[in-house]
Structure formats: C-alpha cells, structure tokens
Design an enzyme around this catalytic site. Structure first.
Site, PDB file in Angstrom:
ATOM      1  N   GLY A 230       0.783  -1.229   0.000  1.00  0.00           N
ATOM      2  CA  GLY A 230       0.000   0.000   0.000  1.00  0.00           C
ATOM      3  C   GLY A 230       0.816   1.280   0.000  1.00  0.00           C
ATOM      4  O   GLY A 230       0.268   2.360  -0.191  1.00  0.00           O
ATOM      5  N   ARG A 310      -1.901  -1.582 -16.882  1.00  0.00           N
ATOM      6  CA  ARG A 310      -2.489  -0.619 -15.942  1.00  0.00           C
ATOM      7  C   ARG A 310      -3.262   0.517 -16.627  1.00  0.00           C
ATOM      8  O   ARG A 310      -4.366   0.855 -16.179  1.00  0.00           O
ATOM      9  CB  ARG A 310      -1.424  -0.065 -14.988  1.00  0.00           C
ATOM     10  CG  ARG A 310      -0.790  -1.161 -14.099  1.00  0.00           C
ATOM     11  CD  ARG A 310       0.166  -0.588 -13.060  1.00  0.00           C
ATOM     12  NE  ARG A 310      -0.520   0.114 -12.008  1.00  0.00           N
ATOM     13  CZ  ARG A 310      -0.650   1.411 -11.916  1.00  0.00           C
ATOM     14  NH1 ARG A 310      -0.076   2.206 -12.802  1.00  0.00           N
ATOM     15  NH2 ARG A 310      -1.321   1.958 -10.938  1.00  0.00           N
ATOM     16  N   TYR A 314      -7.042   0.378 -15.497  1.00  0.00           N
ATOM     17  CA  TYR A 314      -7.465   1.363 -14.482  1.00  0.00           C
ATOM     18  C   TYR A 314      -7.458   2.790 -15.017  1.00  0.00           C
ATOM     19  O   TYR A 314      -7.654   3.722 -14.240  1.00  0.00           O
ATOM     20  CB  TYR A 314      -6.513   1.372 -13.281  1.00  0.00           C
ATOM     21  CG  TYR A 314      -6.110   0.054 -12.695  1.00  0.00           C
ATOM     22  CD1 TYR A 314      -7.046  -0.779 -12.082  1.00  0.00           C
ATOM     23  CD2 TYR A 314      -4.774  -0.347 -12.711  1.00  0.00           C
ATOM     24  CE1 TYR A 314      -6.640  -1.974 -11.501  1.00  0.00           C
ATOM     25  CE2 TYR A 314      -4.369  -1.543 -12.135  1.00  0.00           C
ATOM     26  CZ  TYR A 314      -5.316  -2.356 -11.534  1.00  0.00           C
ATOM     27  OH  TYR A 314      -4.915  -3.532 -10.958  1.00  0.00           O
ATOM     28  N   CYS A 341      -6.958  -5.238 -30.472  1.00  0.00           N
ATOM     29  CA  CYS A 341      -8.283  -4.885 -30.969  1.00  0.00           C
ATOM     30  C   CYS A 341      -9.169  -4.511 -29.786  1.00  0.00           C
ATOM     31  O   CYS A 341     -10.200  -5.162 -29.518  1.00  0.00           O
ATOM     32  CB  CYS A 341      -8.864  -6.056 -31.742  1.00  0.00           C
ATOM     33  SG  CYS A 341      -7.786  -6.609 -33.061  1.00  0.00           S
ATOM     34  N   GLU A 342      -8.744  -3.544 -29.062  1.00  0.00           N
ATOM     35  CA  GLU A 342      -9.461  -3.031 -27.885  1.00  0.00           C
ATOM     36  C   GLU A 342      -9.176  -1.550 -27.854  1.00  0.00           C
ATOM     37  O   GLU A 342      -8.005  -1.147 -27.832  1.00  0.00           O
ATOM     38  CB  GLU A 342      -8.893  -3.648 -26.596  1.00  0.00           C
ATOM     39  CG  GLU A 342      -9.340  -5.032 -26.274  1.00  0.00           C
ATOM     40  CD  GLU A 342     -10.793  -5.111 -25.857  1.00  0.00           C
ATOM     41  OE1 GLU A 342     -11.334  -4.090 -25.348  1.00  0.00           O
ATOM     42  OE2 GLU A 342     -11.383  -6.180 -26.054  1.00  0.00           O
TER      43      GLU A 342
HETATM   44  C1  LIG Z   1      -0.662  -6.676  -3.569  1.00  0.00           C
HETATM   45  C2  LIG Z   1      -0.272  -7.070  -2.205  1.00  0.00           C
HETATM   46  C3  LIG Z   1       0.876  -6.532  -1.613  1.00  0.00           C
HETATM   47  C4  LIG Z   1       1.750  -5.519  -2.296  1.00  0.00           C
HETATM   48  O1  LIG Z   1       1.060  -4.351  -2.492  1.00  0.00           O
HETATM   49  P1  LIG Z   1       1.794  -3.043  -3.070  1.00  0.00           P
HETATM   50  O2  LIG Z   1       0.741  -2.033  -3.066  1.00  0.00           O
HETATM   51  O3  LIG Z   1       2.322  -3.420  -4.400  1.00  0.00           O
HETATM   52  O4  LIG Z   1       2.894  -2.719  -2.131  1.00  0.00           O
HETATM   53  C5  LIG Z   1       1.203  -6.960  -0.350  1.00  0.00           C
HETATM   54  N1  LIG Z   1       0.446  -7.868   0.318  1.00  0.00           N
HETATM   55  C6  LIG Z   1      -0.661  -8.403  -0.223  1.00  0.00           C
HETATM   56  C7  LIG Z   1      -1.437  -9.398   0.549  1.00  0.00           C
HETATM   57  C8  LIG Z   1      -1.070  -8.014  -1.486  1.00  0.00           C
HETATM   58  O5  LIG Z   1      -2.165  -8.535  -2.018  1.00  0.00           O
END
Ligand SMILES: *Cc1c(COP(=O)(O)O)cnc(C)c1O
Length: 421
Positions: A230, A310, A314, A341-342
């Site tokens: 995160g 990505r 997104y 083709c998108e």
């Molecule tokens: C995707 C994920 C991560 C890594 O997330 P980042 O945002 O790339 O740092 C870590 N732990 C779990 C369980 C995940 O699904």
C-alpha cells in the site's frame, strides 16, 4: 519532473541486441531503495520486508532483493515454488492468500512458509489439510467501513473481500492458541498506492491498539505486525515521492507510544511492499512504428496492453519520455496506442508530448511493479523480454521474449498444431 534512469545512447546500445519492446530494470535504484527501507526500520530488531512477488516475479530481481535482506510474500503455489527454489526458507516466506485452495496450504506448510489466514473458516481447512496448526500463524484483519488517513486519502475496506472482522479475529487467535499455535502475527492491507507518509503510521496505530486490546482480553501476545503493501509511488511528474525514512520514524513513534508501555516492545514489524520496492525502477521501452491522423492524432508503438495493462485496466497514468527529446516543447497532443483490438489499448490519451517521429524510442516510466507481471496473451500477443541494467552500466537479458512456440506449447495435445510446438 521525471527523468529516465538511463540515457538514449545506452538504450540504443541495448536495442542493438535486444529489439523493443522490453521492460528495463535499474539495479542501482532497486538496491538503494531497499537499503533505505532497511535503514528506516532499523530501530525494530525483527524488521523484515517480504517483497510481494505478484508485483514482479522475475527471479533475477527477487535475488537482488534477497541480497538486500528481503523475504518474499506469495499469493499462489507457483510464487511459493519460485521462492523456495531461490533459496528462501521458512519464515523468509509469507503466504498471504485468499480463497486459498487446500493444496496451496499444503505446499506452503511443506516449505515452512508463514501462513497468513484470510478468514476464520480457513483454520479448519488448514487443520483438515495438513493435520495440525503450525506453531507460527498469522491472521488478516479487516476493520470494515471506510478507512481514512488524516489528509483525506481513504479506501473502503468494508467493500473488500479480504480479512476478518474484529470479533472473528479475536476468536480466531483463541482457537489457534487452543490448537497449539505459539507465535502469532497480525496483518492488514487497507489502502492501495498511498502517496503519503502517513499511511503506515496510521495503520500501525490501528493495529497496535488492537493487539494491546487482544492481550488484555485474551492474554495472547502478537509477535509480529505485518503492515503489508500500500505504500505508493507518484506516477505523475508533479507528485512527491514518499520518504521511507519519515514513514519508518512515524511507525516508531506510535510503536513507542502504544506498544512499549503495554509490555509489547519486542513485536517485530514486517512489510510486504511490491510497488514501492520495484515500481520506479522499471520502464517499458518501446518504439514508435505508426502514426495516424484521423479525428485524433495517434502514435502506434510496438508494445501494447499485454506488456503493461495498468492504463487499459485502471486508466492509470504512466509518464512517457521521448528519448532524445527530453527538452523539446510538448506542443503535440497524442493518443499513444498499442495494436490490440481493444480501444482501451492506449498508454496515453490526449497526452502533451514533443513531436514524435517514426523510430523514436519511448520510455514509459514506473512499470517495475504490476507491469510485466500483469501480462497476458490476448490477441495472440507475446510477452516481451526483460532486461537488467546493472550497477556497472552493463546490461543482461533476464527473461527472453516469448516466441510463438511458447504460445502454442499448451496445445501440444492437438496433432495439427504439433509442427508449431
Ligand atoms: C498486492 C499485495 C501486496 C503488495 O502491495 P503493493 O501495493 O504493491 O505494495 C502486499 N500484500 C498483499 C497481501 C497483497 O495482495
């Protein structure tokens, strides 16, 4: 301002041997960043970063992180197999999975990985599968509702499929203790790609309060808190990167405020970052091969969304540098497209760029995490090569491009296709 981690001359040298498109990785950047992560958390004796393999499963890159002291975080059997064969052992491997098949629990147990349970019902599945509960076990928490960090950055864990409610979590730990577990971990992943230094400290505070309460209510002491992923990166050129030192200090502050007075001063901090460890140190290198002037101005490149999903998936922004034109004025507006083709196969929409000529090399930034790894084979497109730019300036092919033979390999049961395989 975003600048490529290499030069036009170097790219031309690489392209002389390895045709575009390919993902290029910056060993120096990967190592310096990993070192900074370890320095930021050096105050915590048991700290470990478990690199989220799903972000980038290239064994050469994972080995670099291994040399920097990292473990791996796996979400599937093949990621576990990869970690095991790279020499990660036991508690250097975290298995943070959800909707987990029984055979993946069995394999994770076989190689001694730390199992992080996504749900209370998985306790029984795990016990039925391997015949016991491992002595070290972790549980994933979901507080529900909306999780807001001080400066308005938020996400919606209440809508997420992951983790247990607080009530289930407390029940789960007691059940696990009754079944013989001795060492306990707590894990939560509440907000994605946070470009703020406040996320980990806020999350740590939430989790630390929880484990103090757990200790008071049940006597169970948590041994490690896994802050998971995160921690984000700025994809746009105007964003300010996170400062991992500030983040580490922020976590230390709440650790000393909440855990130390509660007699929990030996809790280890774990992280499972993917994007932050690898994102900025990868780029998709592609050549402009077609131009088109219809209702809009299009530049067609030799990469497409199978190489980097990505933007299509997104609408994510990835900065583009036209090599050799870094200082030219951005007086053209282009859609930069791949050949799928998108209609969403566009690396950029209405992007201000310098005039692009056929043959120009485009450096698409920040593809080190969730770039190649999200690749697929739609339209019969083949996955690209991956190249490592080493610290000494030399380069190495760390994954060859797929060939048609790879693409047809799983049809080997069809006689008529035999010649192709
Ligand atoms: C995707 C994920 C991560 C890594 O997330 P980042 O945002 O790339 O740092 C870590 N732990 C779990 C369980 C995940 O699904």
């Amino acid at each position: 301002m975003k600048t490529p981690f290499t030069t036009k001359e170097k790219l031309e040298e690489i392209i002389g041997e390895i045709p575009t498109p390919f993902h290029l990785y910056d060993e120096k950047g990967i190592r310096e960043n990993a070192k900074a992560v370890y320095e930021a958390f050096s105050w915590n004796k048991g700290f470990r970063e478990y690199f989220a393999v799903k972000a980038n499963a290239n064994p050469f890159l994972i080995n670099i992180l291994k040399e920097c002291g990292c473990g791996t975080d796996c979400s599937s059997r093949t990621e576990l197999m990869l970690s095991n064969s790279l020499g990660f052992s036991g508690d250097e491997i975290m298995f943070s999975s959800n909707d987990t098949p029984a055979e993946e629990f069995a394999y994770a147990n076989e190689i001694g990985a730390i199992i992080n349970l996504d749900d209370i019902t998985h306790i029984k599945v795990l016990e039925d599968t391997i015949g016991h509960i491992p002595s070290t076990i972790s549980c994933r928490y979901n507080p529900g509702g909306v999780y807001e960090i001080s400066n308005g950055i938020m996400d919606n864990p209440g809508d997420a499929k992951y983790g247990m409610t607080k009530k289930q979590l407390f029940e789960a730990y007691q059940l696990l203790r009754d079944k013989g577990a001795k060492r306990f971990g707590l894990h939560a992943f509440l907000v994605s790609n946070t470009v703020t230094n406040d996320y980990y400290p806020a999350l740590a505070s939430t989790l630390f309060e929880l484990i103090v309460e757990l200790k008071e209510e049940t006597g169970i002491c948590i041994n490690f808190v896994n802050l998971s992923g995160g921690v984000g990166i700025p994809y746009t050129p105007t964003g300010t990167p996170n400062d991992i030192r500030v983040i580490g200090e922020g976590v230390r502050k709440v650790y000393e405020e909440l855990l130390v007075p509660a007699g929990l001063g030996d809790v280890s901090i774990y992280t499972e970052m993917g994007r932050f460890m690898m994102g900025p140190y990868g780029a998709l290198v592609t050549t402009a091969i077609r131009e088109k002037h219809t209702y809009k101005e299009y530049i067609g490149v030799d990469a497409c969304a199978v190489n980097l999903m990505r933007p299509a998936m997104y609408g994510a922004y990835h900065h583009i540098t036209v090599m050799g034109k870094e200082n030219a004025t951005c007086d053209h507006t282009y859609d930069v497209t791949g050949s799928l083709c998108e209609n969403n196969d566009k690396f950029a929409v209405d992007r201000k760029l310098p005039k692009i000529d056929m043959g120009d090399v485009l450096f698409i930034h920040d593809t080190g995490a969730h770039g190649f790894a999200m690749g697929y084979n739609y339209n019969g497109k083949l996955k690209s090569a991956e190249v490592l730019l080493k610290e000494d300036g030399s380069f190495e092919l760390i994954r060859r491009a797929e060939t048609p033979k790879d693409y047809f390999a799983t049809f080997d049961c069809f006689d008529i296709i035999k010649d192709l395989v």
